[in-house]
Design a protein around this motif. Structure first.
Motif, PDB file in Angstrom:
ATOM      1  N   CYS A 140      31.271 -34.186  49.033  1.00  0.00           N
ATOM      2  CA  CYS A 140      33.138 -34.120  48.566  1.00  0.00           C
ATOM      3  C   CYS A 140      34.045 -35.055  49.629  1.00  0.00           C
ATOM      4  O   CYS A 140      33.905 -35.341  50.524  1.00  0.00           O
ATOM      5  CB  CYS A 140      33.002 -32.577  49.320  1.00  0.00           C
ATOM      6  N   PRO A 141      34.905 -35.245  48.331  1.00  0.00           N
ATOM      7  CA  PRO A 141      36.109 -36.238  48.668  1.00  0.00           C
ATOM      8  C   PRO A 141      36.344 -36.390  50.078  1.00  0.00           C
ATOM      9  O   PRO A 141      37.080 -36.488  51.178  1.00  0.00           O
ATOM     10  CB  PRO A 141      36.673 -36.403  48.105  1.00  0.00           C
ATOM     11  N   LEU A 142      36.380 -34.555  50.141  1.00  0.00           N
ATOM     12  CA  LEU A 142      37.633 -34.117  51.587  1.00  0.00           C
ATOM     13  C   LEU A 142      36.817 -33.943  52.585  1.00  0.00           C
ATOM     14  O   LEU A 142      37.354 -33.009  54.114  1.00  0.00           O
ATOM     15  CB  LEU A 142      38.506 -32.658  51.213  1.00  0.00           C
TER      16      LEU A 142
ATOM     17  N   ASP B 292      31.312 -26.648  53.201  1.00  0.00           N
ATOM     18  CA  ASP B 292      31.698 -25.559  52.845  1.00  0.00           C
ATOM     19  C   ASP B 292      32.997 -26.129  51.572  1.00  0.00           C
ATOM     20  O   ASP B 292      32.899 -24.487  51.371  1.00  0.00           O
ATOM     21  CB  ASP B 292      31.854 -24.418  53.564  1.00  0.00           C
ATOM     22  N   CYS B 293      32.441 -26.715  50.503  1.00  0.00           N
ATOM     23  CA  CYS B 293      34.108 -26.988  49.668  1.00  0.00           C
ATOM     24  C   CYS B 293      32.822 -26.338  48.206  1.00  0.00           C
ATOM     25  O   CYS B 293      31.917 -26.734  47.626  1.00  0.00           O
ATOM     26  CB  CYS B 293      33.627 -28.593  49.106  1.00  0.00           C
ATOM     27  N   PRO B 294      33.505 -25.432  47.316  1.00  0.00           N
ATOM     28  CA  PRO B 294      33.391 -24.577  46.172  1.00  0.00           C
ATOM     29  C   PRO B 294      32.997 -25.614  44.892  1.00  0.00           C
ATOM     30  O   PRO B 294      32.222 -25.711  44.181  1.00  0.00           O
ATOM     31  CB  PRO B 294      33.678 -23.241  45.827  1.00  0.00           C
ATOM     32  N   VAL B 295      34.461 -26.669  44.822  1.00  0.00           N
ATOM     33  CA  VAL B 295      34.616 -27.622  44.310  1.00  0.00           C
ATOM     34  C   VAL B 295      33.087 -27.956  44.029  1.00  0.00           C
ATOM     35  O   VAL B 295      32.422 -28.942  42.887  1.00  0.00           O
ATOM     36  CB  VAL B 295      35.377 -28.226  44.065  1.00  0.00           C
ATOM     37  N   GLN B 296      32.665 -28.640  45.005  1.00  0.00           N
ATOM     38  CA  GLN B 296      31.222 -29.224  45.533  1.00  0.00           C
ATOM     39  C   GLN B 296      30.544 -28.983  45.249  1.00  0.00           C
ATOM     40  O   GLN B 296      29.454 -28.761  44.246  1.00  0.00           O
ATOM     41  CB  GLN B 296      31.207 -29.906  46.821  1.00  0.00           C
TER      42      GLN B 296
END
Lengths: 257, 221
Positions: free
Chosen positions: B9-11, B15-19
């Motif tokens: 994840c770039p951010l 816990d990134c849902p996009v990832q």
């Protein structure tokens, strides 16, 4: 020394069977031609197990392998023996050289064409057998000399080589050198037998280029690593080779061939 | 090897849902990509992969001069087999052929299902004599391994056609190459099935050996 404007006469020396005295003959023939003031290049065409250097007790600094596999300058691979004689040594014990691919073969053509300029006669001593490398040297050369001894195995293998070169490579001009000959009758019978088979089955007319008598001095010279032509210049085999050299010299002198 | 790694994840959100969605999609994509090249029934490569792979091998032949061979095979009397034993048995037969043959080919060979009961096996770096040997091995091994089905032992045989692409560049495209093998396969069927056909004229004639008549003259010395 004759002017060297024209392209050299290229002569391959081949036999099919090994052990018929091919390399010893090529080496002594080269010396005999040089003694006739011809500029001679002797090429060791046995790319895997070279022997010309061994026959002459040479320790060549560079070989054909250094040019083809290491990218070295073609001219540095020549070993000068005298004013009139140079040797292009092969590599010994280098499996990579045994079956050069099409790219290596085209490099070999360029390489030989480059180094043989200025010579009158180029003798190409091939390996035994009928491998691609042997056939390559035989088709590269203008003249094909087949060395045959009185052994039935040598006779059959010599015939097989002629058959392949004629059938698959379109060659039709063969010159025979009979080696290890005991007497005139034996030589005549050997030539007639091979000629008869070539004429009847292959429609060819191989020519007799020369006969070299059986002579114990030949083997002694091989062991001494010196050409018998110089080791024992008065021996019968030396006389045979000098006569053969005149016949080979005539090939080089004839601009039509 | 497929690259199943996904970019982080770039951010840098643990816990990134996009990832998570991306990772899931990537896995699904890889699965589909592989599946799109495999024939589901036999596990061999499918027609699409056959065209791609054969194209690559033909390019290799053009660059290196080393021959590429293909063996095209068709199960004999397969329609009758289906009519007699049913389509489920027919599918089992296709699977059985694939399983038997997989053991007979090298790891670099590319076995493909061409369609129906036809197979094409790409043999990279193989000349005609080598390909004939492979084809014959496939044919013979299958006849030795009948399909076992409910106590019954059902014999299977195949007809095979072999073609090669050499430095003579015989075929202008993949389709023409396959068609050449297909024509020899057809010839094998015509000649009575359970055999291998190929271009006889492409084999080097053995006439260069010293014949017995020639020996008679040479041995007269």
């Amino acid at each position: 020394m004759k002017p060297t404007g024209q392209a050299p006469a290229t002569v391959s020396i081949t036999s099919g069977k090994g052990g018929v005295g091919k390399t010893s003959l090529a080496v002594n023939l080269a010396f005999a031609l040089a003694d006739m003031h011809r500029k001679v290049l002797l090429v060791d065409g046995d790319l895997g197990l070279a022997n010309v250097d061994v026959m002459l007790r040479l320790k060549p600094a560079k070989t054909i392998e250094d040019v083809l596999l290491q990218g070295q300058d073609p001219h540095c691979a020549l070993t000068r023996i005298s004013d009139h004689l140079a040797v292009l040594p092969g590599s010994s014990g280098v499996p990579a050289m045994v079956a050069p691919g099409s790219e290596k073969r085209s490099q070999l053509t360029d390489f030989l064409t480059c180094v043989m300029a200025g010579f009158d006669v180029v003798l190409l001593d091939t390996a035994a057998g009928i491998g691609d490398d042997v056939m390559w040297f035989n088709t590269f050369a203008r003249h094909t000399v087949i060395v045959v001894s009185p052994e039935p195995t040598s006779l059959t293998d010599a015939y097989a080589v002629i058959k392949i070169l004629a059938g698959q490579y379109g060659r039709n001009d063969f010159k025979l050198v009979l080696n290890f000959i005991e007497n005139a009758e034996q030589g005549r019978a050997l030539f007639q037998t091979l000629h008869q088979a070539a004429q009847r089955f292959l429609n060819l007319d191989p020519k007799l280029l020369g006969t070299v008598v059986r002579d114990p001095k030949v083997n002694q010279a091989v062991i001494a690593q010196t050409p018998f032509l110089h080791n024992t210049p008065g021996c019968p085999a030396a006389a045979s080779v000098r006569q053969l050299a005149r016949a080979v010299g005539a090939l080089a002198a004839d601009p039509a061939v | 090897m497929k690259n199943t790694q996904t970019a982080p994840c770039p951010l840098k959100d643990a816990d990134c849902p996009v990832q998570a969605a991306y990772t899931e999609l990537k896995a699904a994509y890889d699965l589909l990509e592989a599946a799109s090249r495999i024939d589901a029934l036999t596990g061999f490569f499918n027609y699409r992969h056959l065209l791609d792979a054969l194209n690559r091998e033909m390019e290799r032949t053009r660059r290196t001069g080393i021959a590429t061979a293909i063996v095209m095979a068709d199960i004999d009397h397969f329609k009758k087999f289906n009519d007699t034993h049913g389509h489920d048995a027919g599918n089992l037969a296709l699977q059985w052929v694939a399983r038997t043959w997989r053991e007979q080919i090298r790891s670099i060979d590319i076995p493909c299902r061409f369609g129906g009961e036809e197979f094409v096996i790409i043999l990279p770096g193989t000349d005609l004599p080598g390909a004939i040997q492979v084809a014959e091995r496939l044919r013979v091994e299958l006849t030795k391994a009948p399909l076992k089905l409910d106590d019954a032992s059902l014999p299977l045989s195949t007809s095979l056609g072999v073609a090669t692409y050499t430095q003579k560049l015989e075929w202008p495209c993949v389709e023409a190459f396959i068609k050449a093998a297909d024509q020899y396969l057809y010839q094998a069927k015509e000649n009575g099935r359970n055999q291998t056909c190929y271009d006889q004229s492409k084999l080097t004639p053995p006439a260069t050996g010293v014949t017995s008549e020639e020996r008679d003259v040479l041995f007269s010395l």
